[in-house]
Write a protein that holds these residues in place. Sequence first.
Motif, mmCIF file in Angstrom:
data_model
loop_
_atom_site.group_PDB
_atom_site.id
_atom_site.type_symbol
_atom_site.label_atom_id
_atom_site.label_comp_id
_atom_site.label_asym_id
_atom_site.label_seq_id
_atom_site.Cartn_x
_atom_site.Cartn_y
_atom_site.Cartn_z
ATOM 1 N N VAL A 55 0.837 -1.205 0.000
ATOM 2 C CA VAL A 55 0.000 0.000 0.000
ATOM 3 C C VAL A 55 0.866 1.247 0.000
ATOM 4 C CG1 VAL A 55 -1.909 -1.106 1.244
ATOM 5 C CG2 VAL A 55 -0.119 0.084 2.529
ATOM 6 N N PHE A 56 0.209 2.365 -0.234
ATOM 7 C CA PHE A 56 0.781 3.682 0.041
ATOM 8 C C PHE A 56 -0.006 4.260 1.199
ATOM 9 C CE2 PHE A 56 3.561 4.444 -3.557
ATOM 10 C CZ PHE A 56 3.043 3.659 -4.566
ATOM 11 N N PRO A 114 5.336 4.335 0.918
ATOM 12 C CA PRO A 114 5.041 2.996 0.385
ATOM 13 C C PRO A 114 5.443 1.949 1.420
ATOM 14 C CG PRO A 114 6.736 4.149 -0.915
ATOM 15 C CD PRO A 114 6.566 4.898 0.346
ATOM 16 N N SER A 126 -1.291 -0.538 -3.533
ATOM 17 C CA SER A 126 -0.235 -0.512 -4.539
ATOM 18 C C SER A 126 -0.601 -1.510 -5.626
ATOM 19 C CB SER A 126 1.106 -0.903 -3.908
ATOM 20 O OG SER A 126 2.057 -1.174 -4.920
ATOM 21 N N THR A 127 -0.591 -1.062 -6.871
ATOM 22 C CA THR A 127 -0.983 -1.953 -7.962
ATOM 23 C C THR A 127 0.250 -2.306 -8.797
ATOM 24 O OG1 THR A 127 -1.514 -0.027 -9.316
ATOM 25 C CG2 THR A 127 -3.322 -1.055 -8.116
ATOM 26 N N ARG A 128 0.099 -3.350 -9.596
ATOM 27 C CA ARG A 128 1.216 -3.816 -10.403
ATOM 28 C C ARG A 128 1.165 -3.142 -11.769
ATOM 29 N NH1 ARG A 128 4.451 -8.130 -9.280
ATOM 30 N NH2 ARG A 128 2.968 -8.849 -7.735
ATOM 31 N N LEU A 129 2.278 -2.546 -12.175
ATOM 32 C CA LEU A 129 2.364 -1.936 -13.493
ATOM 33 C C LEU A 129 2.955 -2.959 -14.463
ATOM 34 C CD1 LEU A 129 3.684 1.588 -12.437
ATOM 35 C CD2 LEU A 129 1.331 0.758 -12.610
ATOM 36 N N PHE A 167 7.546 -4.708 -10.410
ATOM 37 C CA PHE A 167 6.575 -3.823 -11.039
ATOM 38 C C PHE A 167 5.427 -3.409 -10.122
ATOM 39 C CE2 PHE A 167 8.242 -3.286 -15.265
ATOM 40 C CZ PHE A 167 9.094 -4.362 -15.405
ATOM 41 N N GLN A 168 5.499 -3.739 -8.828
ATOM 42 C CA GLN A 168 4.564 -3.128 -7.872
ATOM 43 C C GLN A 168 4.893 -1.637 -7.823
ATOM 44 O OE1 GLN A 168 2.077 -3.779 -5.876
ATOM 45 N NE2 GLN A 168 1.881 -5.988 -6.094
ATOM 46 N N ASN A 169 3.886 -0.773 -7.944
ATOM 47 C CA ASN A 169 4.238 0.643 -8.042
ATOM 48 C C ASN A 169 4.842 1.189 -6.754
ATOM 49 O OD1 ASN A 169 1.785 0.784 -6.720
ATOM 50 N ND2 ASN A 169 0.781 2.096 -8.228
ATOM 51 N N ALA A 170 4.525 0.574 -5.593
ATOM 52 C CA ALA A 170 5.191 1.003 -4.349
ATOM 53 C C ALA A 170 6.682 0.673 -4.399
ATOM 54 C CB ALA A 170 4.542 0.342 -3.147
#
Lengths: 87, 579
Positions: free
Chosen positions: A26-27, A58, A81-84, B218-221
Motif C-alpha cells: 500500500v501507500f 510505500p 499498490s498496484t502492479r504496473l 513492477f509493484q508501483n510502491a
Amino acid sequence: MNYNKVDAALAAALKSEETDKNLIPVFVGVKKGLGQDEKEYLQKLGLTFNKNVPEVIPTTISQEAISELSDQSWVRYVKLSTRLKPK
Amino acid sequence: MKLEKIDPSLTVVLKNFKLEGLNGLKKHMNSLGIISSTENSPKLPRLVSFVYCDSNAKFDNLVTRNIIVNQKKGKIRTAFFPLDSLDEVSEDDRIKRIIPAQYLKMKMDIAPGKVNLPTFVNSTGLGGNGVIIGIVDSGIDPNHASFDGRILKIWDQGLSGPGVDEGHYGLELSGNMLTASRDVHGHGTHVAGMAGGMQPKFAGVAPKSKFLIVKTDFQNAHIADGIRYIFRVASDLGKPAVVNLSLGGHFDAHDGTDPLSLIISSEVGPGKIVCCAAGNEGTDNIHSQKVVAKNQVRSIRFMIPKQGPQWAALNGWYSGTDKIKISVKSPTGFNTPYQKVITGGDPTREYDLPDGKVTIVTSPPDPSNGDHNFIVYVEPHNLSSLPVETTWKVLLRGELINNGRVDIWIFDNLDQQESFFTGTSVSDSVKIGSPGSATEAVTVASYTTKNKWIDIDGVQRSIAFTLDSISDFSSEGPLRNEIQKPDIAAPGAYICSSLSADSELDRRFMVSQSLRMMAGTSMATPFITGIVALLLERDNNLDPNGVKSILRANARIPGHPQNTFDTKWGHGLIDMSQV
C-alpha cells in the motif's frame, strides 16, 4: 477500519479471497508535520520515511495494520499498490 | 573468371565497373570494401575482401602482383588487391571463395539520424560522462558487452536479502556480485542499451554514462522505492541522475495525483530527472468518457473476451462535486441496484446476477484530488462455454451534477487479451496513466523510424508500421485534468538494442546474439533519457522545467508551427540539431 480513508481498490482487495491479508502493498498518506509519537507509531509498524516526501509512504503491511492506520486522525489515506507493466 | 567462387554482390560490382568504369563503382562504395581512385589517377580500384582457402595455403608469390593475403594461416583470411586482379585470384586453386568486405553500421543507425543526434554529439563531444542513468525495470544482463564496467549497482528487489534504506527487501549487488541478478524478461536490458549502451557495432544515446539498476517486480510502491534509491545513491556520489521508467498502468486517476506520480513530482529537481513512457494503448479501447446530466442515465458498453482472464475490472473517476449512482447490466438484461457513494463503512457490495458475479465499490472522495473513484469487477459465469463474447454495461445515473464528466478505464495489467469498450463507448483520449501522468516527469511518445530488419537467420522481417510518423500504438493524452501530456516524441519503433542472454526470444526479433528488435514507448523513453543524460553532462543543475523547455524548444510536429501541442505527439519529435 475507517473505510473513508481506504481507496476503492484497497476496499475491494480486502474483500477478495485472493489477497494475502498479511502482506498487502500500500501507500500510506499522512498529514504534514507529524509529531514524534506518530513517527514512532509508524516505525513500529515497519514504515520508513523519506525526507523528500514524508507524507507518502510505500509499505507492505497486514489488514490489521491497515485498519489501525485508517483510524488515526493524522492518516489521510491508505491506497492499494498496484502492479504496473513494461511498455 | 571462376564466377562460382565470387559472391553475388561482387559480380554486380564487376558488371557495373565494366559498363560504367569508375562511375559504376560509386553506388557500392558506401557498402562494400571498394577503394576507388579519381578519374585520372594511375591507381586502379582495389578491393578489400574475405577469401576462403586451405588453412595452410601460402600466398607469398602473389605479393609482387599487389595481391595481398593478410594472414599466413587460416581457412578464412582477409585480402587486398586491385579489382582488375579478381580474375586471377578467382582462377587460383588455393582460393575457394571471394566475398567483399562490407561497411557495418551502428545498429541504431536510423533512429539517431532521424533526430539529428549525431550532429549534436559530434559538435559537443557529449556522451553522458559524469551522469548516472537509473533504470527501474526487469533488470539488466550484467555480462552484456554494452555495459562493460559501467554498472555501479543493482538493487534486485526479488532476491532474498536485507534490502536498502528505501526498502528492506531484495539485495543490493555490486562488483563481481552483479552477475547474481539476471534479466530473464529482456525489457530492461534493451532499455538500458538504448539509453547508454556501448559496444563495437552498437551505441546508445549516452554511452559514457554509468548505470544504477533496480530490478523490480513492477509493484508501483516498489517502483517508488527504486526511484528514491537511485536518487539517493547518485546524490551520495555527487552525480546528477536521470531515471527511466518504461512502464505504466491504468488503475489510477490519470491526473498525476496517484501516490507514485506524487512521489516522482516531489523527488525530482536540479540534477534529478525522471522520464516515463506514455503507454502503448493508442489502438486499444481501454478508455470511455461520458457526460451525465441530472436524472439522466448513460450506459457504457464493454466486452469480456472468451479467451483471457475471464473477468473484467473497471476503474472510474468523476468530480467530487457530483453524485452519480452506478449499476451494472448483464448481457441477458439483469442489472444490479444503483449504488451510491457509501460513506462510514465498507463501500463494497457484491451482486450475484444469473450471468455472473458483480462487485461495485463506491468510495467517498479521494483526499488527493477530491474526486470520486469507483471500481467495478465482473466475473461472468461459464464464459468459455458461451458461443460469443458477451457485452456488459455500466449504467451511470446523475443524482447531483455540477460537472458530469465520468472517465472509466479497463484494468490492463495483464499480458493477455482483456476486456475492452465497444462502439460509441470508446474514447481515444486520456490514456496516459501513472507514472506517465506525473506532472514533473518527462513523458515520451513513440515515433516510428524503422519497420524492416534482417533477423539473425538472414531473413528480412517487416512490420506494418507507417514510417516517419507517430506510432499508432502510442497512448494519447491529455491527462484527466487537461494537463498536456505527453511532453515529447522520440524514436520507439522498431529499435535495435541490447539483448539479454538470459531472455528467451523469438529468433525473428533477434538481429545477432547480442542485439534484438523491440518497439514501444518503452524504447522511446530511454532515447530521451539518454538525451537528458547528455544535457545533464553539459549542465548538471538542469531541473525538469529546464529539461522540458530545451526539449520543447527543439521539437516539432511535422507540418505544424513550433510549439504546437498534440495529444499524441506532445510537442513533437525531438530534433537535436539546434540544441
